[in-house]
Motif scaffolding. Structure first.
Motif, PDB file in Angstrom:
ATOM      1  N   GLY A  13       2.447  15.022  14.185  1.00  0.00           N
ATOM      2  CA  GLY A  13       3.699  14.581  14.308  1.00  0.00           C
ATOM      3  C   GLY A  13       4.067  13.201  14.034  1.00  0.00           C
ATOM      4  N   ALA A  14       3.111  12.476  14.783  1.00  0.00           N
ATOM      5  CA  ALA A  14       3.233  11.079  14.721  1.00  0.00           C
ATOM      6  C   ALA A  14       2.674  10.604  13.452  1.00  0.00           C
ATOM      7  N   PHE A  15       1.833  10.994  12.781  1.00  0.00           N
ATOM      8  CA  PHE A  15       1.503  10.834  11.570  1.00  0.00           C
ATOM      9  C   PHE A  15       2.552  10.698  10.614  1.00  0.00           C
ATOM     10  N   LEU A  16       3.174  11.908  10.752  1.00  0.00           N
ATOM     11  CA  LEU A  16       4.348  12.159   9.674  1.00  0.00           C
ATOM     12  C   LEU A  16       5.505  10.805   9.895  1.00  0.00           C
ATOM     13  N   ILE A  17       5.678  10.778  11.240  1.00  0.00           N
ATOM     14  CA  ILE A  17       6.702   9.690  11.525  1.00  0.00           C
ATOM     15  C   ILE A  17       6.295   8.330  11.063  1.00  0.00           C
ATOM     16  N   VAL A  18       5.278   8.036  11.195  1.00  0.00           N
ATOM     17  CA  VAL A  18       4.760   6.849  10.647  1.00  0.00           C
ATOM     18  C   VAL A  18       4.671   6.895   9.233  1.00  0.00           C
ATOM     19  N   LEU A  19       4.434   7.846   8.624  1.00  0.00           N
ATOM     20  CA  LEU A  19       4.594   7.855   6.690  1.00  0.00           C
ATOM     21  C   LEU A  19       5.917   7.698   6.415  1.00  0.00           C
ATOM     22  N   ALA A  20       6.827   8.474   7.204  1.00  0.00           N
ATOM     23  CA  ALA A  20       8.099   8.303   6.982  1.00  0.00           C
ATOM     24  C   ALA A  20       8.837   6.909   7.059  1.00  0.00           C
ATOM     25  N   VAL A  21       8.414   6.025   7.868  1.00  0.00           N
ATOM     26  CA  VAL A  21       8.701   4.870   8.244  1.00  0.00           C
ATOM     27  C   VAL A  21       7.996   3.891   6.996  1.00  0.00           C
ATOM     28  N   LEU A  22       6.934   4.260   6.911  1.00  0.00           N
ATOM     29  CA  LEU A  22       6.182   3.396   5.613  1.00  0.00           C
ATOM     30  C   LEU A  22       6.828   3.750   4.255  1.00  0.00           C
ATOM     31  N   SER A  23       7.376   5.167   4.029  1.00  0.00           N
ATOM     32  CA  SER A  23       7.827   5.503   2.810  1.00  0.00           C
ATOM     33  C   SER A  23       9.165   5.002   2.598  1.00  0.00           C
ATOM     34  N   ARG A  24       9.938   4.548   3.754  1.00  0.00           N
ATOM     35  CA  ARG A  24      11.128   3.921   3.651  1.00  0.00           C
ATOM     36  C   ARG A  24      11.349   2.410   3.455  1.00  0.00           C
ATOM     37  N   PHE A  25      10.449   1.884   4.108  1.00  0.00           N
ATOM     38  CA  PHE A  25      10.383   0.269   4.244  1.00  0.00           C
ATOM     39  C   PHE A  25       9.310  -0.318   3.510  1.00  0.00           C
ATOM     40  N   TYR A  26       7.954   0.403   3.395  1.00  0.00           N
ATOM     41  CA  TYR A  26       6.658  -0.460   2.924  1.00  0.00           C
ATOM     42  C   TYR A  26       6.376   0.005   1.365  1.00  0.00           C
ATOM     43  N   VAL A  31       4.832   0.499  -4.679  1.00  0.00           N
ATOM     44  CA  VAL A  31       4.663   1.673  -5.598  1.00  0.00           C
ATOM     45  C   VAL A  31       5.568   1.519  -6.746  1.00  0.00           C
ATOM     46  N   VAL A  32       6.785   1.224  -6.420  1.00  0.00           N
ATOM     47  CA  VAL A  32       8.017   1.154  -7.202  1.00  0.00           C
ATOM     48  C   VAL A  32       8.027  -0.074  -8.150  1.00  0.00           C
ATOM     49  N   LYS A  33       7.802  -0.275  -9.312  1.00  0.00           N
ATOM     50  CA  LYS A  33       7.614  -1.448 -10.030  1.00  0.00           C
ATOM     51  C   LYS A  33       7.637  -1.128 -11.517  1.00  0.00           C
ATOM     52  N   PHE A  34       8.123  -2.049 -12.349  1.00  0.00           N
ATOM     53  CA  PHE A  34       8.494  -1.923 -13.593  1.00  0.00           C
ATOM     54  C   PHE A  34       6.970  -1.706 -14.351  1.00  0.00           C
ATOM     55  N   ASP A 273      14.945   7.042 -11.208  1.00  0.00           N
ATOM     56  CA  ASP A 273      15.945   7.135  -9.958  1.00  0.00           C
ATOM     57  C   ASP A 273      15.714   8.266  -9.099  1.00  0.00           C
ATOM     58  N   THR A 274      15.188   9.326  -9.858  1.00  0.00           N
ATOM     59  CA  THR A 274      14.785  10.522  -9.071  1.00  0.00           C
ATOM     60  C   THR A 274      13.624  10.373  -8.074  1.00  0.00           C
ATOM     61  N   GLU A 275      12.479   9.908  -8.886  1.00  0.00           N
ATOM     62  CA  GLU A 275      11.361   9.348  -8.234  1.00  0.00           C
ATOM     63  C   GLU A 275      11.720   8.475  -6.852  1.00  0.00           C
ATOM     64  N   LEU A 276      12.668   7.590  -7.283  1.00  0.00           N
ATOM     65  CA  LEU A 276      13.005   6.611  -6.271  1.00  0.00           C
ATOM     66  C   LEU A 276      13.642   6.975  -5.005  1.00  0.00           C
ATOM     67  N   LEU A 277      14.586   8.060  -5.274  1.00  0.00           N
ATOM     68  CA  LEU A 277      15.399   9.041  -4.462  1.00  0.00           C
ATOM     69  C   LEU A 277      14.407   9.688  -3.397  1.00  0.00           C
ATOM     70  N   TRP A 278      13.461  10.309  -4.158  1.00  0.00           N
ATOM     71  CA  TRP A 278      12.500  11.134  -3.225  1.00  0.00           C
ATOM     72  C   TRP A 278      11.595   9.962  -2.294  1.00  0.00           C
ATOM     73  N   LEU A 279      11.062   9.023  -3.109  1.00  0.00           N
ATOM     74  CA  LEU A 279      10.269   8.037  -2.232  1.00  0.00           C
ATOM     75  C   LEU A 279      10.823   7.294  -0.874  1.00  0.00           C
TER      76      LEU A 279
END
Length: 324
Positions: A13-26, A31-34, A273-279
Motif C-alpha cells: 500500500g505504501a508503494f502504491l501511494i508513493v507511485l501515485a504521488v510520482l505519477s501526479r507530480f514527477y 515521460v510526457v514529451k513531444f 490527451d487520453t494518455e496524459l489523463l491516465w498518467l
C-alpha cells in the motif's frame, strides 16, 4: 501468518501511494514529451488570393491557393530534453483544380525546442531557410498544459518573436481549444530589387522594403499543446518609399487549415490527451485509493493478531485441564 500478510499489505500500500504521488507530480515531466520522430503533413487553403507571379512578373488575382507543410523529426539530432524538427512548406496556385498546382513559393525551417514547453532553443543547426537568427518563443508547438495567457510566438517571416494573446475558447472538430491571436501591423522584414516599371516608378530598377501585416489565429489543444487549426491572414507587399503605401502586392489572402488536417490533428491530440489523463489523474487516483485500502487492511491485520503471551497461556490452560 496474519502478521506476515499485514506487513505485506502495508508495504504494498505504501508503494502504491508513493507511485501515485510520482505519477501526479514527477513522472509526467519525465515521460510526457513531444516526440523526436514527428512526421505530419498539414494543409491550408485559401480562395480569392492575390500574389506576385515571379516567373511572369505580374500579379495573379482571385486565385485558389494551397499551402502544404511537411514536418519530420531529426531523431539523431534530438535528446531527452530537446527535439529537432525540419519543415518544408510549399505554396501552390490550384485555381481550376490544377494538380499539383503552379508553385508560388518554397521555404524551409529547422527548429530545435524544449520537449516539454515547446520553447525554441538555439542549437542543432536551427535555421530559417539559410538564415540563423537568434530564436525564442514558441515554434511548432505550445507548452504541454497550455495556460490562458499571452505567449511569444516566433514569426518565421519577421525572424523574431511576436505576442500571441489568449482570446478565449472554441470548439474545433468536437474538441475544446484555446484561441491565441498574433497581430502584426506594417512591419518591415526585408527588401527586394524589382524593375521600376513593375511598381510604376521611372527608375530601371528599384529596391523597396518588404512589409508584413498579418493576423494569425491558433486553435491549440490545452492538454498537449498541439495546434488543431490555424487561420493565417497575410498581407505582404512592397512599400512605396514616398507614400508608405503598397506599391506591389506580394501575397494577400487568408489560408485556413483543411478539414482533413483539422481532423487528423484533433485525433492525434485526443490520443495523447487520453494518455496524459491516465498518467496524471487516473493512475494517481487509483493508486492512492488502493494504497490507502491496503495500508488500512495491513494495519488491522497486524493490530488484531493474538500476542505470543496469549497463545502461551491458552496452551498452558489446555494442558492443566487434560491432566485433571
Amino acid at each position: 501468518m496474519r502478521r506476515v500478510l499485514g506487513v505485506t499489505f502495508t508495504g504494498l500500500g505504501a508503494f502504491l501511494i508513493v507511485l501515485a504521488v510520482l505519477s501526479r507530480f514527477y513522472l509526467p515531466g519525465q515521460v510526457v514529451k513531444f516526440p523526436l520522430n514527428e512526421y505530419t503533413i498539414t494543409r491550408l487553403t485559401g480562395t480569392h488570393v492575390n500574389y506576385l507571379n515571379a516567373q511572369l512578373g505580374v500579379e495573379a488575382t482571385a486565385s485558389q491557393v494551397r499551402a502544404v507543410s511537411t514536418t519530420q523529426g531529426d531523431v539523431s539530432a534530438g535528446s531527452s530534453s530537446v527535439a529537432v524538427w525540419n519543415d518544408i512548406i510549399g505554396v501552390f496556385d490550384i485555381t481550376n483544380n490544377a494538380s499539383p498546382g503552379q508553385p508560388i513559393s518554397y521555404s524551409t525551417e529547422r527548429l530545435a525546442f524544449n520537449r516539454r514547453t515547446g520553447e525554441l532553443v538555439n542549437c542543432c543547426g536551427a535555421e530559417i531557410g539559410t538564415k540563423r537568427p537568434k530564436m525564442s518563443g514558441q515554434g511548432f508547438v505550445w507548452p504541454i498544459g497550455v495556460q490562458k495567457r499571452t505567449y511569444q510566438v516566433f514569426d518565421t517571416t519577421l525572424l523574431k518573436p511576436e505576442p500571441a494573446r489568449y482570446t478565449g475558447t472554441a470548439t474545433v472538430d468536437g474538441r475544446k481549444t484555446y484561441v491565441f491571436v498574433e497581430s502584426v501591423t506594417a512591419q518591415k522584414f526585408g527588401s527586394i530589387t524589382v524593375p521600376g516599371s513593375l511598381v510604376n516608378l521611372p527608375q530601371s530598377t528599384v529596391t523597396l522594403p518588404e512589409v508584413l501585416t498579418a493576423t494569425n489565429t491558433y486553435y491549440v489543444d490545452p492538454g498537449v499543446g498541439s495546434p488543431i487549426k490555424e487561420v493565417e491572414q497575410q498581407d505582404q507587399f512592397l512599400q512605396d518609399p514616398t507614400t508608405g503605401a503598397s506599391a506591389l502586392t506580394l501575397f494577400h489572402g487568408t489560408l485556413t487549415s483543411t478539414p482533413q488536417s483539422i481532423s487528423s490533428a484533433a485525433s492525434t491530440a485526443k490520443k495523447y490527451d487520453t494518455e496524459l489523463l491516465w498518467l496524471q489523474t487516473l493512475v494517481p487516483l487509483i493508486g492512492l485509493i488502493l494504497g490507502l485500502i491496503l495500508v488500512v487492511v495491513g494495519i488491522l491485520l497486524v493490530s488484531f493478531e493474538p500476542s505470543d503471551e496469549f497463545e502461551y497461556e491458552d496452551d498452558l490452560e489446555t494442558e492443566v485441564a487434560s491432566e485433571a
